[in-house]
Write a protein that holds these residues in place. Structure first.
Motif, PDB file in Angstrom:
ATOM      1  N   ASP A 267       0.723  -1.761   0.411  1.00  0.00           N
ATOM      2  CA  ASP A 267       0.064   0.012  -0.180  1.00  0.00           C
ATOM      3  C   ASP A 267       0.800   1.303  -0.038  1.00  0.00           C
ATOM      4  OD1 ASP A 267      -1.752  -1.639  -0.073  1.00  0.00           O
ATOM      5  OD2 ASP A 267      -2.079  -2.182   2.409  1.00  0.00           O
TER       6      ASP A 267
ATOM      7  N   THR B 272      -3.032   1.344   6.136  1.00  0.00           N
ATOM      8  CA  THR B 272      -3.915   0.463   6.149  1.00  0.00           C
ATOM      9  C   THR B 272      -5.389  -0.377   6.845  1.00  0.00           C
ATOM     10  OG1 THR B 272      -3.443   0.559   3.545  1.00  0.00           O
ATOM     11  CG2 THR B 272      -5.631  -0.774   3.951  1.00  0.00           C
TER      12      THR B 272
ATOM     13  N   LEU C 233      -8.121  -2.725   7.008  1.00  0.00           N
ATOM     14  CA  LEU C 233      -8.952  -3.744   6.022  1.00  0.00           C
ATOM     15  C   LEU C 233      -9.984  -4.495   7.166  1.00  0.00           C
ATOM     16  CD1 LEU C 233      -9.526  -4.725   3.051  1.00  0.00           C
ATOM     17  CD2 LEU C 233      -8.083  -6.284   4.147  1.00  0.00           C
TER      18      LEU C 233
ATOM     19  N   ASN D  31      -2.394  -3.206   7.776  1.00  0.00           N
ATOM     20  CA  ASN D  31      -1.209  -2.824   6.687  1.00  0.00           C
ATOM     21  C   ASN D  31       0.014  -1.196   7.029  1.00  0.00           C
ATOM     22  OD1 ASN D  31      -1.517  -5.612   6.402  1.00  0.00           O
ATOM     23  ND2 ASN D  31      -2.253  -4.692   3.788  1.00  0.00           N
TER      24      ASN D  31
ATOM     25  N   GLY E  13       1.819   1.072   5.111  1.00  0.00           N
ATOM     26  CA  GLY E  13       2.526   1.635   4.219  1.00  0.00           C
ATOM     27  C   GLY E  13       3.854   1.951   3.481  1.00  0.00           C
TER      28      GLY E  13
ATOM     29  N   SER F  43       6.735  -2.116   5.185  1.00  0.00           N
ATOM     30  CA  SER F  43       4.867  -2.247   4.655  1.00  0.00           C
ATOM     31  C   SER F  43       5.157  -3.278   3.997  1.00  0.00           C
ATOM     32  CB  SER F  43       5.062  -1.331   3.399  1.00  0.00           C
ATOM     33  OG  SER F  43       6.176  -1.577   2.131  1.00  0.00           O
TER      34      SER F  43
ATOM     35  N   ALA G 233     -11.386  -1.311   2.612  1.00  0.00           N
ATOM     36  CA  ALA G 233     -10.437  -0.377   3.093  1.00  0.00           C
ATOM     37  C   ALA G 233     -10.477   1.335   3.205  1.00  0.00           C
ATOM     38  CB  ALA G 233      -9.302  -0.940   1.731  1.00  0.00           C
ATOM     39  N   CYS G 234      -9.288   0.995   4.318  1.00  0.00           N
ATOM     40  CA  CYS G 234      -9.621   2.578   4.612  1.00  0.00           C
ATOM     41  C   CYS G 234      -7.870   3.002   5.023  1.00  0.00           C
ATOM     42  CB  CYS G 234      -9.846   2.538   6.507  1.00  0.00           C
ATOM     43  SG  CYS G 234     -11.795   2.654   6.154  1.00  0.00           S
ATOM     44  N   LEU G 235      -7.584   3.962   3.686  1.00  0.00           N
ATOM     45  CA  LEU G 235      -6.259   3.795   3.486  1.00  0.00           C
ATOM     46  C   LEU G 235      -6.078   5.441   4.118  1.00  0.00           C
ATOM     47  CD1 LEU G 235      -7.877   2.707   1.179  1.00  0.00           C
ATOM     48  CD2 LEU G 235      -4.890   2.848   0.642  1.00  0.00           C
TER      49      LEU G 235
ATOM     50  N   SER H  96      -2.982   8.411   4.235  1.00  0.00           N
ATOM     51  CA  SER H  96      -2.859   8.386   2.873  1.00  0.00           C
ATOM     52  C   SER H  96      -3.886  10.472   2.793  1.00  0.00           C
ATOM     53  CB  SER H  96      -2.342   8.141   1.930  1.00  0.00           C
ATOM     54  OG  SER H  96      -1.591   8.652   0.849  1.00  0.00           O
TER      55      SER H  96
END
Length: 188
Positions: free
Chosen positions: A64, A69, A71, A100, A102, A115, A132-134, A136
């Motif tokens: 990612d 992230t 999930l 996760n 990134g 990562s 998925a919630c990222l 960034s």
């Protein structure tokens, strides 16, 4: 419901950034103060059932690009992580979330946090759904520069990456269709 879910994920993300900051020996607010939690993108993934899953991937191997992230996967699973030179299944656990690290978090921590390369296998029986919630800032225009955190550097552990903006990093990340890590482009 989506607004409430995103607010809860933001709170969880802020707590995770605090814990990660402390684990790195930094002030609990360090990662948040430098902007790691400033943006959140929520992506819904739907992969239809596939009669021949061995011939396709639901989501090919990748890392990612962002900082973190979170999930939420359905009960079918299909998520695999590359660990010790092999693909390992991450079975779904009811009520659990997968977190996760990134690429950008790996860059700013100078490889203290790594990562994770992962992929999603297609399913023969039924469709797969995940959210998925990222964390960034790639959707927000910014000239903010990210680089390895100076408190994590030393004479014996100098910077491994050059500074970059999120925009520059993501632009290069999207060009890495050959599955090489975008981090290689920023290595010193």
């Amino acid at each position: 419901m989506l607004v409430e879910y995103s607010e809860e994920v933001m709170q969880l993300g802020n707590s995770l950034f605090e814990l990660l900051s402390e684990a790195l020996g930094l002030n609990p607010n360090h990662l948040k103060d430098m902007g790691c939690a400033d943006g959140l993108a929520i992506l819904g993934h739907f992969s239809p059932a596939c009669p021949q899953p061995e011939l396709t991937m639901s989501n090919s191997e990748h890392t990612d690009s962002g900082f973190l992230t979170i999930l939420l996967q359905d009960q079918l699973g299909g998520l695999q992580v590359f660990y010790q030179n092999q693909w390992v299944d991450i079975p779904p656990t009811p009520g659990a979330l997968v977190v996760n690290i990134g690429d950008l978090l790996q860059l700013v921590t100078n490889d203290k946090l790594k990562s994770s390369k992962h992929r999603v296998l297609a399913n023969r029986a039924s469709p797969r759904v995940s959210v998925a919630c990222l964390f960034s800032t790639k959707r927000q225009p910014s000239t903010k520069v990210f680089k390895p955190i100076k408190e994590l550097l030393s004479e014996y552990d100098p910077p491994k990456y050059r500074e970059t903006t999120v925009r520059e990093f993501v632009e290069h990340y999207t060009k890495c269709l050959d599955r090489t890590s975008a981090l290689l482009h920023f290595k010193l």
